[in-house]
Design a protein around this motif. Structure first.
Motif, mmCIF file in Angstrom:
data_model
loop_
_atom_site.group_PDB
_atom_site.id
_atom_site.type_symbol
_atom_site.label_atom_id
_atom_site.label_comp_id
_atom_site.label_asym_id
_atom_site.label_seq_id
_atom_site.Cartn_x
_atom_site.Cartn_y
_atom_site.Cartn_z
ATOM 1 N N VAL A 15 7.854 58.615 44.571
ATOM 2 C CA VAL A 15 6.492 58.962 44.976
ATOM 3 C C VAL A 15 6.522 60.048 46.045
ATOM 4 O O VAL A 15 5.739 61.005 45.995
ATOM 5 C CB VAL A 15 5.718 57.710 45.458
ATOM 6 N N ALA A 16 7.429 59.935 47.002
ATOM 7 C CA ALA A 16 7.548 60.951 48.046
ATOM 8 C C ALA A 16 7.884 62.313 47.454
ATOM 9 O O ALA A 16 7.405 63.342 47.943
ATOM 10 C CB ALA A 16 8.596 60.534 49.071
ATOM 11 N N ASP A 17 8.702 62.328 46.400
ATOM 12 C CA ASP A 17 9.060 63.583 45.740
ATOM 13 C C ASP A 17 7.902 64.189 44.967
ATOM 14 O O ASP A 17 7.825 65.407 44.816
ATOM 15 C CB ASP A 17 10.227 63.370 44.765
ATOM 16 N N ARG A 18 7.012 63.361 44.471
ATOM 17 C CA ARG A 18 5.978 63.836 43.545
ATOM 18 C C ARG A 18 4.583 63.952 44.124
ATOM 19 O O ARG A 18 3.706 64.546 43.497
ATOM 20 C CB ARG A 18 5.925 62.911 42.334
ATOM 21 N N SER A 19 4.359 63.372 45.263
ATOM 22 C CA SER A 19 3.003 63.381 45.822
ATOM 23 C C SER A 19 3.058 63.738 47.301
ATOM 24 O O SER A 19 3.679 63.022 48.087
ATOM 25 C CB SER A 19 2.349 62.012 45.639
ATOM 26 N N GLU A 20 2.385 64.802 47.621
ATOM 27 C CA GLU A 20 2.336 65.214 49.021
ATOM 28 C C GLU A 20 1.591 64.182 49.868
ATOM 29 O O GLU A 20 1.966 63.903 51.002
ATOM 30 C CB GLU A 20 1.644 66.575 49.140
ATOM 31 N N ASP A 21 0.546 63.592 49.289
ATOM 32 C CA ASP A 21 -0.240 62.593 50.009
ATOM 33 C C ASP A 21 -0.805 61.579 49.015
ATOM 34 O O ASP A 21 -1.840 61.825 48.395
ATOM 35 C CB ASP A 21 -1.377 63.258 50.778
ATOM 36 N N PRO A 22 -0.146 60.440 48.885
ATOM 37 C CA PRO A 22 -0.641 59.429 47.947
ATOM 38 C C PRO A 22 -1.836 58.631 48.476
ATOM 39 O O PRO A 22 -2.435 57.859 47.734
ATOM 40 C CB PRO A 22 0.572 58.528 47.726
ATOM 41 N N ALA A 23 -2.195 58.812 49.736
ATOM 42 C CA ALA A 23 -3.255 57.995 50.345
ATOM 43 C C ALA A 23 -4.572 58.040 49.560
ATOM 44 O O ALA A 23 -5.164 56.982 49.314
ATOM 45 C CB ALA A 23 -3.473 58.384 51.804
ATOM 46 N N PRO A 24 -5.076 59.212 49.168
ATOM 47 C CA PRO A 24 -6.351 59.193 48.441
ATOM 48 C C PRO A 24 -6.311 58.332 47.175
ATOM 49 O O PRO A 24 -7.266 57.587 46.905
ATOM 50 C CB PRO A 24 -6.588 60.674 48.101
ATOM 51 N N LEU A 25 -5.218 58.384 46.446
ATOM 52 C CA LEU A 25 -5.113 57.575 45.231
ATOM 53 C C LEU A 25 -4.981 56.090 45.561
ATOM 54 O O LEU A 25 -5.566 55.243 44.873
ATOM 55 C CB LEU A 25 -3.942 58.048 44.372
ATOM 56 N N VAL A 26 -4.250 55.764 46.613
ATOM 57 C CA VAL A 26 -4.121 54.360 47.014
ATOM 58 C C VAL A 26 -5.499 53.792 47.356
ATOM 59 O O VAL A 26 -5.879 52.708 46.890
ATOM 60 C CB VAL A 26 -3.156 54.199 48.209
ATOM 61 N N TYR A 27 -6.263 54.522 48.139
ATOM 62 C CA TYR A 27 -7.578 54.025 48.540
ATOM 63 C C TYR A 27 -8.570 54.052 47.385
ATOM 64 O O TYR A 27 -9.441 53.180 47.301
ATOM 65 C CB TYR A 27 -8.084 54.777 49.772
ATOM 66 N N GLU A 28 -8.431 55.005 46.498
ATOM 67 C CA GLU A 28 -9.268 55.012 45.293
ATOM 68 C C GLU A 28 -9.050 53.720 44.505
ATOM 69 O O GLU A 28 -9.993 53.075 44.056
ATOM 70 C CB GLU A 28 -8.922 56.230 44.434
ATOM 71 N N ARG A 29 -7.777 53.337 44.353
ATOM 72 C CA ARG A 29 -7.444 52.082 43.656
ATOM 73 C C ARG A 29 -7.969 50.872 44.420
ATOM 74 O O ARG A 29 -8.508 49.947 43.834
ATOM 75 C CB ARG A 29 -5.931 51.956 43.473
ATOM 76 N N LEU A 30 -7.786 50.858 45.728
ATOM 77 C CA LEU A 30 -8.253 49.739 46.543
ATOM 78 C C LEU A 30 -9.768 49.581 46.414
ATOM 79 O O LEU A 30 -10.268 48.482 46.166
ATOM 80 C CB LEU A 30 -7.867 49.946 48.009
ATOM 81 N N PHE A 31 -10.498 50.679 46.543
ATOM 82 C CA PHE A 31 -11.956 50.621 46.498
ATOM 83 C C PHE A 31 -12.462 50.277 45.096
ATOM 84 O O PHE A 31 -13.481 49.606 44.955
ATOM 85 C CB PHE A 31 -12.562 51.938 46.963
ATOM 86 N N ALA A 32 -11.762 50.722 44.066
ATOM 87 C CA ALA A 32 -12.170 50.402 42.697
ATOM 88 C C ALA A 32 -12.025 48.902 42.422
ATOM 89 O O ALA A 32 -12.899 48.292 41.800
ATOM 90 C CB ALA A 32 -11.356 51.210 41.694
ATOM 91 N N ARG A 33 -10.921 48.334 42.865
ATOM 92 C CA ARG A 33 -10.677 46.906 42.626
ATOM 93 C C ARG A 33 -11.450 46.013 43.584
ATOM 94 O O ARG A 33 -11.861 44.921 43.232
ATOM 95 C CB ARG A 33 -9.188 46.587 42.789
ATOM 96 N N TYR A 34 -11.591 46.475 44.816
ATOM 97 C CA TYR A 34 -12.206 45.664 45.864
ATOM 98 C C TYR A 34 -13.263 46.507 46.583
ATOM 99 O O TYR A 34 -13.029 46.987 47.699
ATOM 100 C CB TYR A 34 -11.146 45.149 46.841
ATOM 101 N N PRO A 35 -14.402 46.730 45.948
ATOM 102 C CA PRO A 35 -15.414 47.626 46.527
ATOM 103 C C PRO A 35 -15.904 47.197 47.908
ATOM 104 O O PRO A 35 -16.387 48.027 48.676
ATOM 105 C CB PRO A 35 -16.552 47.610 45.507
ATOM 106 N N GLU A 36 -15.743 45.924 48.224
ATOM 107 C CA GLU A 36 -16.177 45.451 49.534
ATOM 108 C C GLU A 36 -15.350 46.046 50.670
ATOM 109 O O GLU A 36 -15.737 45.980 51.841
ATOM 110 C CB GLU A 36 -16.136 43.910 49.595
ATOM 111 N N THR A 37 -14.217 46.659 50.336
ATOM 112 C CA THR A 37 -13.383 47.262 51.377
ATOM 113 C C THR A 37 -13.831 48.677 51.760
ATOM 114 O O THR A 37 -13.539 49.130 52.865
ATOM 115 C CB THR A 37 -11.901 47.304 50.952
ATOM 116 N N GLU A 38 -14.523 49.352 50.876
ATOM 117 C CA GLU A 38 -14.889 50.749 51.147
ATOM 118 C C GLU A 38 -15.755 50.919 52.393
ATOM 119 O O GLU A 38 -15.501 51.827 53.206
ATOM 120 C CB GLU A 38 -15.549 51.380 49.933
ATOM 121 N N PRO A 39 -16.757 50.070 52.617
ATOM 122 C CA PRO A 39 -17.567 50.248 53.839
ATOM 123 C C PRO A 39 -16.767 50.120 55.130
ATOM 124 O O PRO A 39 -17.200 50.611 56.173
ATOM 125 C CB PRO A 39 -18.624 49.139 53.736
#
Length: 137
Positions: A15-39
């Motif tokens: 992942v470190a080799d392929r993604s400069e910043d995986p954070a947006p995708l991690v949070y996209e997944r978190l918010f999609a599965r658990y929308p109560e976390t986004e606020p």
């Protein structure tokens, strides 16, 4: 439960080799599965807190796989800190689950069954830690 530490490390390296910043995708997944976390991140308009939390989650994971000098205690302390701001404890294993899903997306066909199994084991162990149960690596 014995976890495949090497599969976790391999996934992090790839992942470190392929993604400069995986954070947006991690949070996209978190918010999609658990929308109560986004606020909970409404004030994080630039993503700095999200990036910091992901970095800390990875550092905690690396310590847990190695000397485990602070990981379990750090998770327990953060559980209490997050509880003070209304974040339920079950979010911690869900966050690692979101990391795994995002990393699987990033790695595509290079995401292996061993990696999936290791991340599943990690998530289960984080669940045990936040519930106060003993865990083994």
């Amino acid at each position: 439960m014995v976890m495949d530490s090497q599969a976790l490390l391999d996934s992090l390296d790839l992942v470190a080799d392929r993604s400069e910043d995986p954070a947006p995708l991690v949070y996209e997944r978190l918010f999609a599965r658990y929308p109560e976390t986004e606020p909970l991140f409404m004030g994080d308009t630039r993503g700095a807190a999200r990036g910091q939390m992901l970095r800390q989650a990875i550092e905690t994971l690396l310590d847990y796989l190695g000397p485990n000098a602070f990981a379990a205690n750090f998770l327990r302390a953060e559980l209490r800190n997050h509880d003070d701001i209304g974040v339920p404890g079950e979010i911690f294993p869900r966050f690692y689950q979101a990391m795994a899903e995002a990393f699987a997306d990033i790695l595509g066909e290079d995401w292996t069954p061993a990696m999936q199994g290791a991340w599943n084991d990690l998530t289960a162990q984080v669940e045990q830690i936040v519930q106060g149960e003993p865990q083994t690596i």
